[in-house]
Design an enzyme around this catalytic site. Structure first.
Site, PDB file in Angstrom:
ATOM      1  N   GLY A   1       0.807  -1.208   0.000  1.00  0.00           N
ATOM      2  CA  GLY A   1       0.000   0.000   0.000  1.00  0.00           C
ATOM      3  C   GLY A   1       0.840   1.257   0.000  1.00  0.00           C
TER       4      GLY A   1
ATOM      5  N   SER B   1       5.134  -5.562  -3.116  1.00  0.00           N
ATOM      6  CA  SER B   1       4.939  -4.128  -3.268  1.00  0.00           C
ATOM      7  C   SER B   1       5.540  -3.365  -2.084  1.00  0.00           C
ATOM      8  CB  SER B   1       3.446  -3.847  -3.440  1.00  0.00           C
ATOM      9  OG  SER B   1       3.215  -2.524  -3.860  1.00  0.00           O
ATOM     10  N   TYR B   2       4.721  -2.609  -1.327  1.00  0.00           N
ATOM     11  CA  TYR B   2       5.234  -1.915  -0.153  1.00  0.00           C
ATOM     12  C   TYR B   2       5.619  -2.912   0.944  1.00  0.00           C
ATOM     13  CZ  TYR B   2       6.069   2.068   2.869  1.00  0.00           C
ATOM     14  OH  TYR B   2       6.682   3.016   3.668  1.00  0.00           O
TER      15      TYR B   2
ATOM     16  N   ASP C   1       4.904  -5.894 -14.804  1.00  0.00           N
ATOM     17  CA  ASP C   1       4.456  -4.890 -13.833  1.00  0.00           C
ATOM     18  C   ASP C   1       5.255  -3.613 -14.050  1.00  0.00           C
ATOM     19  OD1 ASP C   1       3.626  -3.496 -11.475  1.00  0.00           O
ATOM     20  OD2 ASP C   1       5.362  -4.319 -10.410  1.00  0.00           O
TER      21      ASP C   1
ATOM     22  N   HIS D   1       2.136  -7.299 -11.213  1.00  0.00           N
ATOM     23  CA  HIS D   1       2.547  -6.880  -9.875  1.00  0.00           C
ATOM     24  C   HIS D   1       2.193  -7.921  -8.823  1.00  0.00           C
ATOM     25  CE1 HIS D   1       3.677  -3.732  -7.025  1.00  0.00           C
ATOM     26  NE2 HIS D   1       2.584  -3.980  -6.314  1.00  0.00           N
TER      27      HIS D   1
END
Length: 494
Positions: free
Chosen positions: A124, A220-221, A411, A464
């Site tokens: 996020g 991701s984060y 991605d 992703h």
């Protein structure tokens, strides 16, 4: 189109509310822009690793809570009884503030007592591991287009491990705090501390997993969440002179590891995949140094990339968009691209009252519906985030923690180029040369290279969220990670 108009479109694009899981990609882009606007030069010495001091975790009574958390059956399950045990509920991480994190846990399909425990964290910041990880990527069940029933995921990661999904921090998904100011006072450090406290308490609730090999995975984060939590565990194991949590390894997909290499890698990815013009790429090269300082000329050049690449799915540059929010017939010709509307099905399902009851969600504490990426915890009120996680990665390697990075190669949010630029900074010696790996007899699954202390793999044809787009290849890679060996190079292995 005048540059000023393009720039305005860029910032309007970032500010536009997004539906369902499109939030996670656009949130990360917006978060990156927010950090760029701070315009501070890189200082890897001062922004080295966090001060992972000894954390005295709150430990509460867990008596009877395991039995309360047991899920009899999820509404719409393909079978009335699942082939494995599953649990969901809350773990209090701050009794005074009333801060509680929601989890969903599924035991391994076969022989769970001899399988490791794996934690999954979405990114996020502020996005859900239940909706993204469990219900859309690698959990045992996916949601049908009607938003009410489930179907089996044949490539679920609980085929090979006991899987624990955590909605973190408080304010994400079903997680909450009775102290609303908590939502405006969170960031990387508190998220890592709360996740550690969660684990210590969860292991009291499920004590048979205390001696089990433990792995942390995410995407991701999660490139921040995973190494930060892992380093808290390493530090506290050292302070206690005991192995409170038997951490063996970490694996992160399409990770945000370094803000500047991510920006540079994204721009180069756009150019090498014919998404932006040569003149825009040259302008970015001319005006952008990618060293923590971004001039107006650089920002203007970067803004052109939004207009030039058009309305595409940044998660998967070749995937179609969801047209009407519920049309699963859009993708009958390609399994690997996934149903673009499936996030809508998940959101509908997780807001059904009978589903929330089955999951033991405390809806009386929530005054908002379940959504994938929180409206109250986001990059706009995030208090701390290091410019680079590479010193933290180095620390894990130095402490013997198995470290894998993997990248879906279509991605553009945290692209393969960005990870490769981060690997250049790490400067690790190569121990196993670049080669293809396989999960199917006739198809290359991706490519892998072994560094000293770290493995990097690509997943061919994945966006992703790697397990969403290439579930079989993702499971092969995950299984190899747990076994501590490179993914198969023999095309006849399966």
């Amino acid at each position: 189109m005048k540059l000023e108009i393009v720039t305005l479109l860029y910032f309007l694009y970032l500010a536009t509310p997004c539906l369902a899981f499109a939030n996670e990609a656009k949130r990360l882009v917006e978060f990156s822009r927010t950090r760029r606007s701070m315009n501070h030069p890189r200082d890897d010495a001062s922004e080295n690793i966090y001060n992972y001091t000894n954390l005295s975790a709150y430990v509460g009574s867990q008596d009877g809570l395991r039995e309360t958390d047991k899920i009899t059956a999820l509404p719409g399950q393909p079978n009335k009884e699942a082939e494995f045990d599953q649990y969901a509920g809350y773990v209090t991480v701050d009794a005074k503030a009333g801060r509680a994190l929601f989890y969903y846990f599924v035991e391994a399909l076969h022989d769970p007592s001899n399988k490791p425990l794996v934690l999954w964290l979405n990114g996020g910041p502020g996005c859900s591991s239940l909706g993204g990880g469990a219900m859309l990527e690698l959990g045992p069940f996916f949601v049908n287009p009607n938003g009410k029933t489930l179907y089996k995921n044949n490539y679920a990661w609980n085929n090979v491990a006991n899987m624990l999904f955590l909605e973190s921090p408080a304010g994400v998904g079903y997680s909450y705090s009775n102290t609303t100011s908590d939502y405006d006072n969170t960031g990387d450090q508190r998220t890592a501390g709360d996740a550690y406290t969660f684990l210590i308490n969860w292991l009291e609730r499920f004590p048979e997993y205390k001696s089990r090999d433990f792995f942390i995975t995410g995407e991701s984060y999660g490139g921040h969440y995973v190494p930060e939590l892992a380093n808290v565990i390493v530090t506290n194991n050292g302070f206690a002179n005991t192995t409170a949590i038997k951490l063996k390894g970490v694996a992160i997909g399409n990770a945000l590891l370094d803000w500047d290499t991510n920006d540079k890698g994204t721009v180069d990815y756009f150019w090498t995949h014919a998404l932006i013009s040569k003149s825009t790429h040259e302008a970015i090269q001319r005006y952008c140094s990618f060293n923590g300082t971004y001039s107006n000329d650089c920002e203007n050049a970067l803004s052109l990339t939004v207009y030039e690449r058009g309305d595409i799915d940044d998660y998967n540059i070749y995937a179609p968009q969801c047209v009407d929010g519920s049309n699963s017939s859009q993708l009958k010709d390609s399994v690997s691209l996934g149903d673009p509307c499936s996030p809508n099905y998940v959101e509908n399902y997780l807001n059904l009252p009978d589903v929330q009851r089955a999951l033991h969600a405390n809806t009386t504490r929530l005054n908002y519906p379940w959504i994938d990426c929180s409206d109250i915890v986001n990059g706009g009120n995030w208090k701390d985030a290091p410019a680079s996680m590479l010193p933290s990665i180095k620390r894990l390697i130095a402490n013997g923690v198995r470290t894998w990075l993997y990248s879906g190669d279509i991605d553009s949010v945290c692209p393969v180029t960005s990870t490769q630029y981060s690997l250049d900074i790490l400067g690790l010696p190569i121990e196993a040369s670049w080669r293809p790996w396989y999960s199917d007899i006739e198809e290359v699954g991706g490519y892998v290279v072994g560094y000293k202390g770290l493995v990097f793999a690509t997943v061919r044809g994945a966006g992703h969220m790697v397990p969403r787009y290439q579930p079989k290849r993702a499971l092969t890679l995950f299984s190899s990670f747990l076994q501590g060996k490179l993914p198969p190079e023999d095309v006849s292995i399966n």
